[in-house]
Design a protein around this motif. Structure first.
Motif, PDB file in Angstrom:
ATOM      1  N   VAL A   1     -60.558 -91.396  17.664  1.00  0.00           N
ATOM      2  CA  VAL A   1     -61.774 -92.080  18.127  1.00  0.00           C
ATOM      3  C   VAL A   1     -62.568 -91.067  18.953  1.00  0.00           C
ATOM      4  O   VAL A   1     -62.099 -89.944  19.196  1.00  0.00           O
ATOM      5  N   TYR A   2     -63.773 -91.455  19.411  1.00  0.00           N
ATOM      6  CA  TYR A   2     -64.607 -90.522  20.171  1.00  0.00           C
ATOM      7  C   TYR A   2     -63.884 -89.980  21.408  1.00  0.00           C
ATOM      8  O   TYR A   2     -64.029 -88.818  21.774  1.00  0.00           O
ATOM      9  N   MET A   3     -63.103 -90.839  22.056  1.00  0.00           N
ATOM     10  CA  MET A   3     -62.395 -90.407  23.264  1.00  0.00           C
ATOM     11  C   MET A   3     -61.439 -89.248  22.948  1.00  0.00           C
ATOM     12  O   MET A   3     -61.378 -88.263  23.686  1.00  0.00           O
ATOM     13  N   THR A   4     -60.711 -89.370  21.820  1.00  0.00           N
ATOM     14  CA  THR A   4     -59.773 -88.313  21.410  1.00  0.00           C
ATOM     15  C   THR A   4     -60.529 -86.996  21.246  1.00  0.00           C
ATOM     16  O   THR A   4     -60.103 -85.934  21.714  1.00  0.00           O
ATOM     17  N   GLN A   5     -61.663 -87.096  20.550  1.00  0.00           N
ATOM     18  CA  GLN A   5     -62.475 -85.912  20.264  1.00  0.00           C
ATOM     19  C   GLN A   5     -62.998 -85.280  21.554  1.00  0.00           C
ATOM     20  O   GLN A   5     -62.976 -84.056  21.714  1.00  0.00           O
TER      21      GLN A   5
ATOM     22  N   LEU B   1     -59.424 -99.657  35.759  1.00  0.00           N
ATOM     23  CA  LEU B   1     -60.115 -99.665  34.468  1.00  0.00           C
ATOM     24  C   LEU B   1     -59.283-100.499  33.493  1.00  0.00           C
ATOM     25  O   LEU B   1     -58.456-101.303  33.915  1.00  0.00           O
ATOM     26  N   ASP B   2     -59.472-100.330  32.186  1.00  0.00           N
ATOM     27  CA  ASP B   2     -58.692-101.145  31.247  1.00  0.00           C
ATOM     28  C   ASP B   2     -57.811-100.250  30.379  1.00  0.00           C
ATOM     29  O   ASP B   2     -57.608 -99.074  30.687  1.00  0.00           O
ATOM     30  N   GLU B   3     -57.265-100.805  29.291  1.00  0.00           N
ATOM     31  CA  GLU B   3     -56.501 -99.995  28.356  1.00  0.00           C
ATOM     32  C   GLU B   3     -57.457 -99.334  27.375  1.00  0.00           C
ATOM     33  O   GLU B   3     -58.403 -99.984  26.913  1.00  0.00           O
ATOM     34  N   LYS B   4     -57.220 -98.071  27.044  1.00  0.00           N
ATOM     35  CA  LYS B   4     -58.153 -97.330  26.196  1.00  0.00           C
ATOM     36  C   LYS B   4     -57.433 -96.797  24.966  1.00  0.00           C
ATOM     37  O   LYS B   4     -56.428 -96.098  25.060  1.00  0.00           O
ATOM     38  N   LEU B   5     -58.002 -97.111  23.785  1.00  0.00           N
ATOM     39  CA  LEU B   5     -57.474 -96.604  22.519  1.00  0.00           C
ATOM     40  C   LEU B   5     -57.770 -95.111  22.399  1.00  0.00           C
ATOM     41  O   LEU B   5     -58.911 -94.684  22.628  1.00  0.00           O
ATOM     42  N   VAL B   6     -56.762 -94.305  22.051  1.00  0.00           N
ATOM     43  CA  VAL B   6     -56.997 -92.871  21.831  1.00  0.00           C
ATOM     44  C   VAL B   6     -56.629 -92.434  20.407  1.00  0.00           C
ATOM     45  O   VAL B   6     -56.981 -91.332  19.986  1.00  0.00           O
ATOM     46  N   LEU B   7     -55.912 -93.293  19.665  1.00  0.00           N
ATOM     47  CA  LEU B   7     -55.596 -92.981  18.265  1.00  0.00           C
ATOM     48  C   LEU B   7     -55.415 -94.308  17.520  1.00  0.00           C
ATOM     49  O   LEU B   7     -54.656 -95.166  17.973  1.00  0.00           O
ATOM     50  N   ARG B   8     -56.131 -94.452  16.404  1.00  0.00           N
ATOM     51  CA  ARG B   8     -56.020 -95.696  15.632  1.00  0.00           C
ATOM     52  C   ARG B   8     -54.655 -95.788  14.958  1.00  0.00           C
ATOM     53  O   ARG B   8     -53.946 -94.781  14.816  1.00  0.00           O
ATOM     54  N   ALA B   9     -54.335 -97.004  14.477  1.00  0.00           N
ATOM     55  CA  ALA B   9     -53.036 -97.241  13.819  1.00  0.00           C
ATOM     56  C   ALA B   9     -52.865 -96.345  12.591  1.00  0.00           C
ATOM     57  O   ALA B   9     -51.750 -95.927  12.264  1.00  0.00           O
TER      58      ALA B   9
END
Length: 592
Positions: free
Chosen positions: A328-332, A315-323
């Motif tokens: 983001v939805y994934m975190t939730q 898969l790729d790199e996935k953002l879990v918390l913005r700067a």
């Protein structure tokens, strides 16, 4: 041990005794109609371990089965196919064991087994439910019922998306243009009233974009700078800051929507055990990002944002918390999944009923939860499904071109009325009985048409075609059920009991074979999360019953024994149709 398991055991033993060879598996298929037999053993795959002529191999195994297996009365071999005939007593014993069992095919959960949580519906609170939600609800509800019938404890849940910019758009449009109107003052369901203002926002937003473009802005800049959008974004910030006026408006308008949803769910015949709200879960998950940073599941970039590198997993790199530290939805979704297990410690797996545009999201979510070390993450399943199209084309909520769920349910009942009136099937019904029956037929047609298709496939839904009283439709199956109830009423009190002295008609045997399959079909449907297996099994059963009905006299049988057996056989078919349709959320009428 079922028949197939018994035969498999003895075929393997035959190969060992006769040919001194080990057979790993035995391949079976239904015997073709033109040959005598009830089940066919396919000889060709055995040639890997047994050398020789497939016909001669089949003959030797057939003779062995007749000698060693009580249920086998005869055999014949056609090329590489060993057709095995089963003694009537086997089928009659089977029928005696299930006759009168109203729960046939269903397994009771063991008290200490892990539960499964099935999530479905999960709508936004800025518009009514539409045709896409209908497929989601019907699939989720049906899979929950099938899992329950297979012996699992099940919780039905949804997460209501009650926050975000889309909610603020409806709120702002109502505040600007609503003049204080309410569901009571307009006579509209609350979700429809709020949905109208979502459409109104989009209209005004487009007008403002056109004005800004006319003043010289690029379309891209105009979309970002339209005053109504900026005001909606500001309203969202106020909501997140807990501004009383904004929160009160949000509470009031969401309340209208929930009341509207409840009516739609009741009309659709679906329910939930537990509700989650995004407004209460959108901050969940951040603590697990911190834990994941410590354990090396996540890493931080120079700008402070947190990511999960899944490239080694394809898969790729996935953002879990913005700067800026916001989720983001994934975190939730990570936080919500973990919260559900905290709330229900007996849950050992979850099913998410969400459209196939989210396939990648769930691949990532499940993988991250596994990496975080949660054992139950291996039992997560994305019940992915295709879009529902109408002959008229694609739907868009913000443009007001969706097919409203309530309207569709009403239209189905109206179509059922129109077709029933044409066929003249309802003589002697009161008006109230007719209205109830139209709803039962209309809703049954809708549910069956959608659920008979494999969830992954896209559907072109044609309301008129779904209410045909012939072919693979809900009404055809409901009509057959009603026909069976009519036979039972005419038969009066036919006796139940042992049926040892009966010589089975070919059509009776075929019907018994079909009844035998039901428990296995329930288990397969649960394993594959596929109501389509139940729907199409029920159609095959009903076709087999109608063939039996046309070829064998039930009430005019030559003797009481045959009559009683045929009445009880018909009754059992009715039980299985009712049970199978209950797993699809479909009611069956006692008369039609």
């Amino acid at each position: 041990m079922n028949l197939q398991d018994t035969l498999s055991k003895y075929v393997k033993q035959a190969v060992k005794d006769i040919f001194n060879a080990e057979l790993e598996a035995v391949e079976f298929q239904a015997t073709r109609k033109e040959f005598a037999g009830d089940i066919t053993v396919v000889v060709f795959p055995m040639l890997r371990v047994v050398k020789g002529n497939p016909v001669q191999i089949g003959e030797q195994i057939g003779a062995y089965l007749v000698e060693h297996v009580e249920e086998v009365k005869a055999y014949n071999v056609v090329k590489g196919f060993l057709n095995v005939e089963i003694d009537d007593a086997y089928y009659l014993n089977f029928f005696t064991s299930i006759a009168g069992n109203e729960d046939y095919g269903f397994v009771t959960p063991e008290p200490n087994d892990k539960a499964i949580m099935v999530e479905y519906s999960s709508p936004n609170t800025n518009k009514p439910l539409h045709l896409g939600h209908i497929r989601n609800n019907l699939l989720g509800y049906s899979v929950a019922e099938i899992l329950k019938a297979s012996g699992k404890k099940v919780y039905k849940t949804q997460i209501i998306n009650d926050r975000g910019i889309h909610i603020c758009k409806s709120m702002l449009a109502w505040k600007r243009y609503g003049n204080g109107e309410t569901p009571e003052s307009t006579g509209l369901k609350g979700d429809k009233l709020v949905g109208n203002y979502y459409v109104k926002f989009d209209q005004e937003y487009k007008n403002e974009i056109q004005d800004l473009v006319a003043q010289g802005l690029s379309e891209e800049d105009a979309k970002k700078q339209a005053p109504i959008l900026l005001e909606a974004q500001d309203m969202l910030r106020q909501w997140e800051a807990g501004d009383k006026e904004v929160v009160d408006l949000w509470t009031k308008m969401n309340g209208w929507v929930y009341d509207g949803f409840d009516i739609t769910y009741k009309n659709l015949g679906v329910d939930f055990d537990h509700l989650y709200y995004e407004s209460q879960t959108y901050l969940l998950g951040k603590e697990f990002v911190t834990e994941g940073l410590k354990s090396g599941v996540f890493y931080k970039k120079e700008d402070g944002s947190v990511w999960c590198d899944l490239t080694e997993d394809g898969l790729d790199e996935k953002l879990v918390l913005r700067a800026d530290g916001t989720a983001v939805y994934m975190t939730q979704d990570i936080g919500t999944a973990i919260q559900r297990i905290k709330d229900h410690p007996d849950v050992g797996g979850m099913v998410y009923t969400v459209g196939n545009e989210q396939d990648y999201h769930f691949q990532v979510l499940f993988l991250i939860l596994k990496k975080l070390g949660f054992d139950w993450a291996k039992n997560l399943y994305h019940l992915s499904y295709g879009m529902v199209d109408l002959p008229s084309g694609k739907m868009k909520s913000r443009e007001g071109t969706v097919v409203d769920a309530d309207d569709l349910v009403d239209e189905m009942a109206a179509t059922a009325k129109e077709i029933s009136d044409e066929l003249g099937k309802l003589d002697g019904y009161t008006e109230a009985e007719k209205i109830e029956l139209y709803k039962t037929i209309g809703l049954g047609a809708l549910k069956y048409y959608i659920l008979k298709v494999d969830p992954k496939k896209r559907i072109l839904f044609d309301p008129k075609e779904s209410i045909d009283f012939q072919g693979n439709t809900g009404p055809f199956i409901q009509y057959t059920y009603a026909r069976i109830q009519s036979i039972l009423r005419k038969a009066g009190s036919a006796l139940e009991g042992a049926y040892a002295d009966i010589e089975l008609h070919e059509k009776e045997k075929e019907l018994l074979k079909q009844l035998q399959l039901f428990p296995e079909v329930v288990q397969n449907a649960a394993f594959n999360h596929s109501p389509a297996l139940i729907a199409n099994y029920t159609y095959d059963l009903v076709k087999e019953f109608n063939s039996f009905y046309q070829n064998v006299s039930i009430l005019g049988a030559d003797n009481d024994n045959d009559k009683n057996f045929r009445v009880q056989l018909s009754k059992m078919v009715g039980v299985v149709v009712k049970n199978a349709f209950s797993l699809l959320g479909i009611n069956v009428p006692e008369r039609m």
